[in-house]
Design an enzyme around this catalytic site. Structure first.
Site, PDB file in Angstrom:
ATOM      1  N   ASP A 239      19.180 -25.120  13.557  1.00  0.00           N
ATOM      2  CA  ASP A 239      19.233 -23.753  13.039  1.00  0.00           C
ATOM      3  C   ASP A 239      18.001 -22.956  13.470  1.00  0.00           C
ATOM      4  O   ASP A 239      17.255 -22.428  12.650  1.00  0.00           O
ATOM      5  CB  ASP A 239      19.338 -23.782  11.504  1.00  0.00           C
ATOM      6  CG  ASP A 239      19.941 -22.492  10.934  1.00  0.00           C
ATOM      7  OD1 ASP A 239      20.499 -21.705  11.724  1.00  0.00           O
ATOM      8  OD2 ASP A 239      19.847 -22.282   9.721  1.00  0.00           O
TER       9      ASP A 239
ATOM     10  N   SER B 103      15.444 -22.515  -3.415  1.00  0.00           N
ATOM     11  CA  SER B 103      14.321 -21.609  -3.662  1.00  0.00           C
ATOM     12  C   SER B 103      13.025 -22.200  -3.128  1.00  0.00           C
ATOM     13  O   SER B 103      12.845 -23.419  -3.078  1.00  0.00           O
ATOM     14  CB  SER B 103      14.185 -21.347  -5.164  1.00  0.00           C
ATOM     15  OG  SER B 103      15.365 -20.758  -5.676  1.00  0.00           O
ATOM     16  N   VAL B 104      12.080 -21.316  -2.760  1.00  0.00           N
ATOM     17  CA  VAL B 104      10.775 -21.722  -2.256  1.00  0.00           C
ATOM     18  C   VAL B 104       9.701 -21.117  -3.161  1.00  0.00           C
ATOM     19  O   VAL B 104       9.731 -19.918  -3.455  1.00  0.00           O
ATOM     20  CB  VAL B 104      10.560 -21.264  -0.803  1.00  0.00           C
ATOM     21  CG1 VAL B 104       9.201 -21.736  -0.296  1.00  0.00           C
ATOM     22  CG2 VAL B 104      11.673 -21.790   0.095  1.00  0.00           C
TER      23      VAL B 104
ATOM     24  N   LEU C 235       8.592 -17.527  -3.580  1.00  0.00           N
ATOM     25  CA  LEU C 235       8.364 -16.851  -2.302  1.00  0.00           C
ATOM     26  C   LEU C 235       9.651 -16.300  -1.722  1.00  0.00           C
ATOM     27  O   LEU C 235       9.653 -15.296  -1.013  1.00  0.00           O
ATOM     28  CB  LEU C 235       7.736 -17.836  -1.300  1.00  0.00           C
ATOM     29  CG  LEU C 235       6.299 -18.280  -1.567  1.00  0.00           C
ATOM     30  CD1 LEU C 235       5.892 -19.359  -0.570  1.00  0.00           C
ATOM     31  CD2 LEU C 235       5.344 -17.102  -1.471  1.00  0.00           C
TER      32      LEU C 235
ATOM     33  N   LYS D 115       9.744 -26.317  -1.490  1.00  0.00           N
ATOM     34  CA  LYS D 115      11.168 -26.005  -1.350  1.00  0.00           C
ATOM     35  C   LYS D 115      11.939 -26.884  -2.328  1.00  0.00           C
ATOM     36  O   LYS D 115      11.821 -28.108  -2.322  1.00  0.00           O
ATOM     37  CB  LYS D 115      11.640 -26.233   0.079  1.00  0.00           C
ATOM     38  CG  LYS D 115      13.072 -25.773   0.337  1.00  0.00           C
ATOM     39  CD  LYS D 115      13.463 -25.994   1.791  1.00  0.00           C
ATOM     40  CE  LYS D 115      12.696 -25.090   2.722  1.00  0.00           C
ATOM     41  NZ  LYS D 115      13.140 -23.689   2.638  1.00  0.00           N
TER      42      LYS D 115
END
Length: 646
Positions: A447, A335-336, A328, A351
């Site tokens: 965040d 990375s997802v 994704l 994830k």
């Protein structure tokens, strides 16, 4: 259905140690089997949900059964049994304290979709058992949501304790009212005049998220290094109605020398066929083990202390071996991937985070596991986790519309309306307030920004990646200051102290407010010098009386003026230099909801300061004794704000 004149194997599926004795008693486990599991389920799954029903409720159900637990030695006894509603007949579950209900590695996972009432005769302190003679309500694991010492209400209204392991027959009723979302569990010794008027447990619970459309009903049991005989003598079950009363006059007898039906002469002709089937199954299992050795899941002892762990192979298969076609996106944390969990058919986002340092990873697993208990409609739900070597896999609910920044910055053709943007801002504010004040401890996100806000199918905003920044802290030298965040969103004090707080989250949320309203990032170096820093530009336009000129041009003037002014002003106020001069998230939510008005802000008392060449501009008051409470009523800011869970 009803069984009150003996059980027959034709309409039950038995696995593990479970047998039907020659007199028709269902025996889940026996004293000869140590570290064993016994299951008995009604052979067909039953429908608990109607997919065409939009009411989001399950079917009501009612059951009653008669049981007995016989222990050979008082100090050595098995663990107990459960009445269970499960998506399968629960193969490969663990005995002992887990009662044959779940695997030890998956205890507490939301993907289990298991509901049970346990009758427990062993004190498991690590499972928070109240004693060694209790009844508990279990959801997705054997840590009971609520439990009570086994007892019944007498005719004169007194509670009398029942010894579950006495060997005497006991009747149990389990009734769930889906409309009232109320579960009642009642006990009584045999014989007793009638069902007691007061249940042992009356528990408010919504089983809609737990139960699937079709589920199996039955019993599970487990033994450890000591064992007991767990007997079920009669059972009835009804969906959307009252279960049939059991005929106590015709119950099968429990004998000390009961002969299991599989040892009787009538069963001998089937011995050869079962032996052949056993060796066929053994060959198939050996072949499957050979093919899947490379996907072996080594679980260290310390990992068993944390719930929500998913098997590595399930995640591997869900993502088709972490195929590039399933990616994704990629970001600072890894990375997802998208995928569908084979066990529950749930679409998820996975994830994949790499980390060096075993100790840091262990601490982070503890934190992630704890955050799996966070529940709020505006937080992306963590479904589970898995560790493989130095790699951590985090499984989240899937958000079909991706991240908010793809809508704001042109990657999606569709433009968000002002109504959609304002709804997203309200939702994220509510989720952030829950992290700060609505849980058992303060959770600092660290965040907050548009790329960490994900959108579901109805474009509701959900805050993701909360707590992930802790991964870097756990793996670094304690003497080293490692600042985690994104330029343009970081509060000025972070550059000095390196310590994130709820107030630094408020600063980030201020930048996020301006980002959504203006349709641009907090820092864009390609713009004219007076527009590089978004907050500085908005403040300058506010002073000129041209505040609404900064609104995203793609809205084409279609917005609510009062709401737009509130968002922009609140974004500036959240960006003050001193943490004590910023509002907290409770005040922010109340202002956005219109619960309190934003009083006139004296612009002559606002100045812009450059924080020591760190390119982090912030708004500060010239006098530190002027706070946000000057602009909203102090009595109103103490009003409670909805931080309801998902």
């Amino acid at each position: 259905f009803i069984y009150d004149d003996g059980f027959r194997p034709v309409n039950l599926t038995l696995t593990g140690e479970s047998v039907i004795t020659s007199s028709g008693v269902l025996q889940l486990t026996n004293r000869r089997g140590l570290w064993s599991v016994g299951h008995a389920f009604y052979h067909d799954p039953l429908q608990f949900k109607d997919p065409s029903d939009a009411s989001n409720t399950t079917a009501s159900f009612s059951t009653q059964f008669i049981f007995a637990i016989v222990s050979g030695i008082e100090t050595l006894r098995g663990s107990g049994f459960t009445f269970a509603v499960a998506p399968s007949m629960l193969p490969n579950t663990t005995g002992g304290d887990y009662l044959g209900l779940v695997r030890n590695s998956s205890n507490g996972n939301f993907s289990n979709h298991v509901f049970a009432v346990e009758f427990d005769t062993v004190l498991g302190t690590w499972l928070r058992d109240i004693n060694d003679n209790h009844v508990g309500v279990d959801i997705n694991g054997v840590i009971s949501d609520t439990s009570q010492t086994a007892a019944y209400c007498t005719d004169d209204g007194k509670n009398e304790t029942i010894d579950l392991k006495s060997g005497k027959m006991i009747q149990a009723w389990v009734d769930y009212n889906a409309n009232e979302k109320l579960l009642n569990v009642t006990l009584a010794p045999i014989p007793f005049s009638s069902k007691p008027i007061r249940p042992l447990i009356s528990y408010s619970v919504d089983l809609y998220p737990v139960l699937l459309d079709f589920m199996y009903v039955g019993f599970t049991s487990g033994t450890s290094n000591s064992a007991s005989d767990h007997y079920i003598l009669a059972w009835s079950f009804t969906i959307n109605g009252k279960s049939q009363d059991l005929d106590l006059s015709n119950l099968p007898k429990i004998s000390k020398k009961e002969v299991p039906i599989w040892k009787s002469a009538s069963f001998l002709p089937y011995t050869t066929a079962f032996t052949a089937l056993f060796f066929i199954m053994l060959g198939i299992i050996s072949y499957l083990v050979y093919r899947t050795r490379k996907l072996s899941d080594t679980v260290e002892v310390w990992e068993q202390d944390y719930p929500h762990r998913l098997p590595y192979r399930e995640i591997f298969n869900a993502t088709k071996g972490f195929s590039e076609k399933e990616v994704l996106g990629r970001g600072g944390f890894g990375s997802v991937y998208t995928g569908v969990l084979p066990s529950s058919r749930m679409q998820v986002a996975v994830k994949r985070v790499s980390h060096n340092g075993k100790q840091g990873l262990r601490e982070f697993v503890s934190e992630v596991s704890s955050m799996g208990r966070l529940r709020h409609r505006n937080l992306v739900q963590l479904q589970g986790w898995c560790r493989r070597k130095e790699e951590l896999l985090l499984v989240y609910e899937f958000m079909p519309n991706g991240s908010l920044d793809t809508f704001l910055f042109g990657e999606k053709e569709r433009n968000l309306s002002w109504e959609e943007r304002f709804k997203i801002l309200n939702g994220i504010a509510s989720g952030l307030l829950y992290l700060h004040e609505g849980w058992e401890q303060v959770v600092v996100h660290r965040d907050v920004k548009a790329s960490n806000v994900l959108l579901d199918a109805q474009l509701n905003g959900k805050l993701g990646d909360f707590g992930l920044a802790r991964l870097y802290e756990h793996g670094t030298d304690p003497q080293t200051t490692h600042i985690v965040g994104t330029v343009g969103y970081m509060a000025p004090e972070l550059l000095i102290t390196g310590k994130a707080t709820a107030s630094s989250d408020v600063f980030s949320f201020g930048a996020f407010l301006l980002e959504v309203a203006c349709g641009r990032r907090p820092v864009e170096i390609t713009r004219p010098s007076d527009e590089v820093l978004l907050m500085s530009w908005v403040f300058m336009c506010w002073k000129r009386g041209e505040l609404l000129s900064v609104i995203d041009e793609r809205l084409e003037m279609r917005y609510v003026k009062a709401e737009a002014e509130l968002v922009l002003k609140l974004g500036v106020l959240c960006s003050q230099l001193k943490p004590e001069d910023r509002p907290n998230m409770r005040q922010v939510v109340q202002l956005l909801n219109g619960d309190v008005p934003l009083h006139e802000v004296p612009l002559e008392n606002l100045i812009i300061e450059d924080d020591n060449d760190h390119d982090q501009l912030a708004v500060a008051y010239s006098s530190s004794d002027i706070h946000i409470s000057r602009f909203c009523s102090s009595s109103q800011t103490e009003k409670s704000t909805d931080t309801s869970r998902k």
